[in-house]
Design a protein around this motif. Sequence first.
Motif, short mmCIF file in Angstrom:
data_model
loop_
_atom_site.label_atom_id
_atom_site.label_comp_id
_atom_site.label_asym_id
_atom_site.label_seq_id
_atom_site.Cartn_x
_atom_site.Cartn_y
_atom_site.Cartn_z
N VAL A 83 31.92 -2.76 15.28
CA VAL A 83 30.46 -2.73 14.65
C VAL A 83 30.21 -3.94 14.09
O VAL A 83 30.88 -3.54 12.87
CB VAL A 83 29.70 -1.61 15.02
CG1 VAL A 83 28.53 -2.10 14.32
CG2 VAL A 83 29.39 -0.56 16.04
N ALA A 84 29.53 -5.47 14.38
CA ALA A 84 29.36 -5.90 13.21
C ALA A 84 27.76 -6.21 12.43
O ALA A 84 27.46 -6.12 13.85
CB ALA A 84 30.32 -7.21 13.40
N VAL A 85 28.11 -6.76 12.02
CA VAL A 85 27.00 -6.62 10.89
C VAL A 85 26.52 -8.33 10.77
O VAL A 85 27.61 -9.07 9.91
CB VAL A 85 26.26 -6.61 9.93
CG1 VAL A 85 25.05 -7.17 9.47
CG2 VAL A 85 26.37 -4.70 9.91
N LEU A 86 25.72 -8.80 11.39
CA LEU A 86 25.96 -10.41 11.58
C LEU A 86 24.39 -11.34 11.14
O LEU A 86 24.31 -12.33 11.38
CB LEU A 86 25.83 -10.59 12.97
CG LEU A 86 27.00 -10.57 13.51
CD1 LEU A 86 26.90 -10.59 15.39
CD2 LEU A 86 28.26 -11.50 13.04
N ASP A 87 23.70 -10.58 10.43
CA ASP A 87 22.70 -11.17 9.62
C ASP A 87 23.33 -12.35 8.66
O ASP A 87 24.57 -12.05 8.08
CB ASP A 87 21.93 -9.86 8.67
CG ASP A 87 20.45 -9.10 9.30
OD1 ASP A 87 20.76 -9.79 10.71
OD2 ASP A 87 20.43 -7.78 9.76
N VAL A 112 25.16 -6.76 15.86
CA VAL A 112 23.26 -6.16 14.94
C VAL A 112 23.19 -7.77 14.54
O VAL A 112 24.08 -7.65 13.43
CB VAL A 112 23.20 -5.00 14.49
CG1 VAL A 112 23.85 -5.13 13.58
CG2 VAL A 112 21.63 -4.86 14.41
N ARG A 113 22.01 -8.21 14.50
CA ARG A 113 21.22 -8.92 14.13
C ARG A 113 20.03 -9.48 14.00
O ARG A 113 19.40 -9.53 14.75
CB ARG A 113 22.09 -10.39 14.62
CG ARG A 113 21.44 -11.76 14.09
CD ARG A 113 21.89 -13.24 14.31
NE ARG A 113 21.18 -14.25 13.49
CZ ARG A 113 21.36 -14.44 12.12
NH1 ARG A 113 22.24 -14.30 12.26
NH2 ARG A 113 20.37 -15.35 11.76
N THR A 114 19.56 -8.37 12.98
CA THR A 114 17.94 -8.50 12.46
C THR A 114 17.24 -9.90 11.83
O THR A 114 16.25 -10.11 12.09
CB THR A 114 17.50 -7.53 11.23
OG1 THR A 114 18.15 -7.48 10.38
CG2 THR A 114 17.86 -5.61 12.19
N ASP A 115 18.12 -10.46 11.78
CA ASP A 115 17.77 -11.76 10.69
C ASP A 115 17.44 -13.04 12.03
O ASP A 115 17.56 -12.70 13.14
CB ASP A 115 18.91 -12.66 9.97
CG ASP A 115 19.13 -13.50 9.33
OD1 ASP A 115 17.65 -14.14 9.95
OD2 ASP A 115 19.36 -13.44 8.49
N VAL A 142 22.92 -7.12 19.39
CA VAL A 142 21.25 -6.76 19.49
C VAL A 142 20.54 -6.81 18.22
O VAL A 142 21.19 -7.52 17.57
CB VAL A 142 21.59 -4.59 19.72
CG1 VAL A 142 21.84 -4.61 20.92
CG2 VAL A 142 22.42 -4.17 17.88
N GLY A 143 19.01 -6.78 17.90
CA GLY A 143 17.99 -7.61 17.23
C GLY A 143 17.94 -5.84 16.43
O GLY A 143 17.04 -6.38 16.06
#
Length: 155
Positions: A83-87, A112-115, A142-143
């Motif tokens: 799982v990667a955080v892409l922010d 996940v990218r919330t940015d 996903v967002g």
Amino acid sequence: MSAAAGRPRTYVASPLGFTEAGRAYYTATLLPALARVVEVVDPWSLTTADEVTEHQSAGRHEDLNALIGARNAEAIRGCERLVAVLDGQEPDAGTCAEIGYAAALGLRIDAVRTDWRQAGEIGATVNLQVQHFVEASGGRIVGSLAELVELLGGS
């Protein structure tokens, strides 16, 4: 699949351990949410603060880098998914490298990218190659954290 938990061993790739604010979110929010649906493998816990201080104080930065890199690679090899955080305006280079390594090993990758800022080519959520590796693995970007937990819990 982890026999003890019945959940897939999942490496969590992110730059969140580098800052105080990132560590607070990572430890209090992200990891507990993911732990409800996967067996979390936390690369930030693979090297102790004492080890970092010892290497840095002795000027052995190259040794520390090699140690951390080798431990993270071994941890990824021991997992079933990543799982990667892409922010970030640009996703973290180390996180992107971990995605590429996991893709080469055939692991499923979700992110996940919330940015909301543009971070890749037009028509891509992030850099087109990073997005390709995620999607080619059968995963998705996903967002929100809630969407990520739902995705991981259903797959």
